[in-house]
Design a protein around this motif. Structure first.
Motif, PDB file in Angstrom:
ATOM      1  N   ILE A 161      47.349  41.774  48.996  1.00  0.00           N
ATOM      2  CA  ILE A 161      47.594  42.942  48.145  1.00  0.00           C
ATOM      3  C   ILE A 161      48.921  42.787  47.411  1.00  0.00           C
ATOM      4  N   LYS A 168      49.644  40.601  38.851  1.00  0.00           N
ATOM      5  CA  LYS A 168      49.242  41.454  37.729  1.00  0.00           C
ATOM      6  C   LYS A 168      50.453  41.919  36.933  1.00  0.00           C
ATOM      7  N   SER A 187      48.667  40.150  44.773  1.00  0.00           N
ATOM      8  CA  SER A 187      47.843  40.581  43.649  1.00  0.00           C
ATOM      9  C   SER A 187      48.640  41.506  42.722  1.00  0.00           C
ATOM     10  N   ILE A 188      49.363  42.440  43.308  1.00  0.00           N
ATOM     11  CA  ILE A 188      50.174  43.345  42.484  1.00  0.00           C
ATOM     12  C   ILE A 188      51.261  42.550  41.759  1.00  0.00           C
ATOM     13  N   GLN A 196      42.524  41.555  37.051  1.00  0.00           N
ATOM     14  CA  GLN A 196      41.973  41.260  38.371  1.00  0.00           C
ATOM     15  C   GLN A 196      41.574  39.793  38.476  1.00  0.00           C
TER      16      GLN A 196
END
Lengths: 376, 376
Positions: A218, A225, A221-222, A267
């Motif tokens: 998580i 992005k 991923s953040i 994503q």
């Protein structure tokens, strides 16, 4: 059809111990690199590329590794960085997990991965490790050209300052002479997303996790992005995504799930990155970027630091849509190198792709870089 | 010294059921608002302010609540929005937890908080709820002026389009006629940080959590920091923070802890916000912003949508350093309202504070807004 992965990397063993700028040393460390073209007998046609935070040494394809490199459109026979003429070297940054010694590597003193016991990493260490490859690995006294992109542009400034007389010309691409607070804020938040992910676990996650392992997906991923958002530009996305919705079957079936194309684009970028870049390495390299300040070598003054760099010629390129490394910072580099005595070409592009333009707008970057190199 | 909190809010009961744009309805819902100044006998001096995502109805202090409001410098006797002349109303957005019915409110059908069973919220619903306050709560047929800031500027466009003839003039501040992909990407990532925080728990956290309760602190903190980064500007931070380090005793004693002033600035902002704004409300209002597109009322064309708005005069203000609502979007609004027949003043400011300039650069915003209102 062979399923064997082909690999063009070579490795250079760093002197052991290899002292680090902020203290501590690495033992038995190595740096991965790739090369293209041939070193001339006079050893005067070497061109070294220092990379951004995430790319590997695989900048272009080769017979040994035919997969496309991260700067495939720029490097090769007849291309802007022409491998008929130049002996091109690309180094994987020290601290990156693409073959060089990094926090995910095994510490010979313990037989276990360094993780957070890896010494504090700076871009000066990245530069010094690259210098070792060039000088002692390849026996090159002087680079014909040093190219640095993004974070690699900062490493390149450190390289030229710390190793005077070893670089003849320089190409500076979408970079900065120091980290400014907006970029620091972005990177700090990226690091925080990883650090605050309970699965990061103080750096003690499963380094080679299969999908089931403990891993800060998580947070990574953040972080990724947020990176992609700041690497591109609003202008590009207005044309590319506008307000286009995903087809209903592409949408996530959960509350507040993705609905717009731009969300699934981010994503997809995150999914490609999360498990292919080691989180601790990311933290070390990200912090190294925040720490970098050429002004340290000029009594706190960026211009005074830049004026200590001795080269013959430079090309400095920036792009008006870059929010992470704004054009004013490339202007500073150009001004400072010129004040130091170099003949400097400054190219300000309007490419819509933001900071990543150097990876995407190959025609314009080729014209600038190819033109500069052809005139050498 | 009294420790009693003083409160100037009034409440207007919405018609029950109150139908929502995307389906469903609220029963027994209400909207909180505050007012300053006096409504004239002719009821022709009312000025309504619609807010950004997070502010309450407390835009300015008053005898009933002397604490400073979020636009304290702008509203009051003799100020740009002069309460000697105007009857000023500020409404807390439907869906916000500052007194209006929202996802944290108790659903009368179940006796428990709505949480994610709250109907889908749009800015058209926010506008319709504000209209009810003005028309039926205060008995005002026509606003002398409708002021909308940031998200409130989008709600204001919806208000004017959905309730033709009820607004005479308009002040549009740092806003947009539709959400563009860069802003959608930022808000999507903010929502994702909350959604992916295990403590969010599908919206089922402790709404009135003391520090120990289950609550998505990490997700909210990341979302807020990303908000603050995009609400301000790199230019401002270069002057304000540069590369100033924290004193050693201010630093976090943990790996990759904060080291630069800009990091502790973001942390302070996040700490003030995290437990004072309900996470589900944040998600609903954030998504409502992404959904907004005046083009929906113009067959997909923003200009055609804007051309349907009938007002006499407008002032449209934007700032060149705003990366979330770029100046081109305010130009669109100005052009569209002018094409619709309004007399429009367009003011492009160079304030360094980015999107938040309207909250900070009070002198320049006062000059523009005060000048516009004085000429009415």
């Amino acid at each position: 059809m062979s399923t064997e992965a082909r690999d063009a990397r070579r490795y250079h063993a760093l002197p052991s111990p290899f002292a680090m700028k902020r203290g501590g040393a690495l033992h038995g460390a190595r740096v991965a690199y790739e090369t293209w073209g041939r070193l001339s007998e006079a050893r005067d046609n070497a061109l070294l590329i220092l990379t951004g935070l995430s790319p590997s040494a695989h900048a272009a394809s080769s017979p040994e590794d035919p997969s496309p490199g991260w700067w495939e459109g720029m490097i090769g026979p007849g291309k802007a960085i022409d491998t008929h003429r130049w002996f091109v070297i690309c180094v994987n940054s020290l601290g990156s997990d693409k073959g060089s010694t990094c926090p995910a590597s095994v510490d010979p003193a313990t037989g276990r991965p360094y993780r957070l016991s890896f010494p504090e990493l700076t871009l000066e260490d990245v530069a010094n490790a690259a210098f070792e490859v060039v000088r002692h690995g390849l026996g090159i006294e002087r680079l014909a050209c040093l190219v640095g992109c993004s974070m690699g542009g900062m490493s390149a400034l450190a390289y030229m300052l710390l190793h005077p007389g070893t670089v003849r010309t320089h190409v500076s691409v979408d970079t900065a002479p120091q980290a400014q607070p907006f970029a620091i804020a972005i990177r700090s938040l990226q690091r925080e997303a990883i650090r605050l992910d309970p699965q990061w676990n103080g750096g003690d996650y499963d380094i080679h996790a299969a999908d089931g392992g403990r891993y800060p997906d998580i947070g990574m991923s953040i972080a990724r992005k947020l990176g992609v958002i700041t690497y591109r530009s609003a202008m590009e996305w207005n044309g590319r995504f506008a307000r286009i919705r995903l087809d209903p079957e592409q949408r996530e079936d959960e509350p507040f799930g993705f609905e717009f194309q731009v969300e699934s684009y981010l994503q997809a970028h995150a999914q490609r990155f999360v498990r292919t870049f080691d989180p601790n390495c990311y933290l070390y390299l990200s912090r190294a970027s925040d720490w970098f300040d050429i002004g340290e070598y000029g009594g706190g003054d960026v211009m005074a630091g830049l004026r200590r760099i001795r080269i013959e010629r430079a090309l400095v390129i920036g792009v008006s849509t870059d929010i992470l490394f704004p054009l004013e910072q490339q202007e500073q580099i150009a001004t400072g190198l010129e004040a130091a005595g170099a003949r400097v070409d400054f190219v300000a592009l309007d490419s819509p792709q933001g900071h990543d333009a150097f990876l995407v707008d190959i025609p314009n970057y080729s014209r600038a870089i190819g033109g500069f190199l052809a005139a050498l």
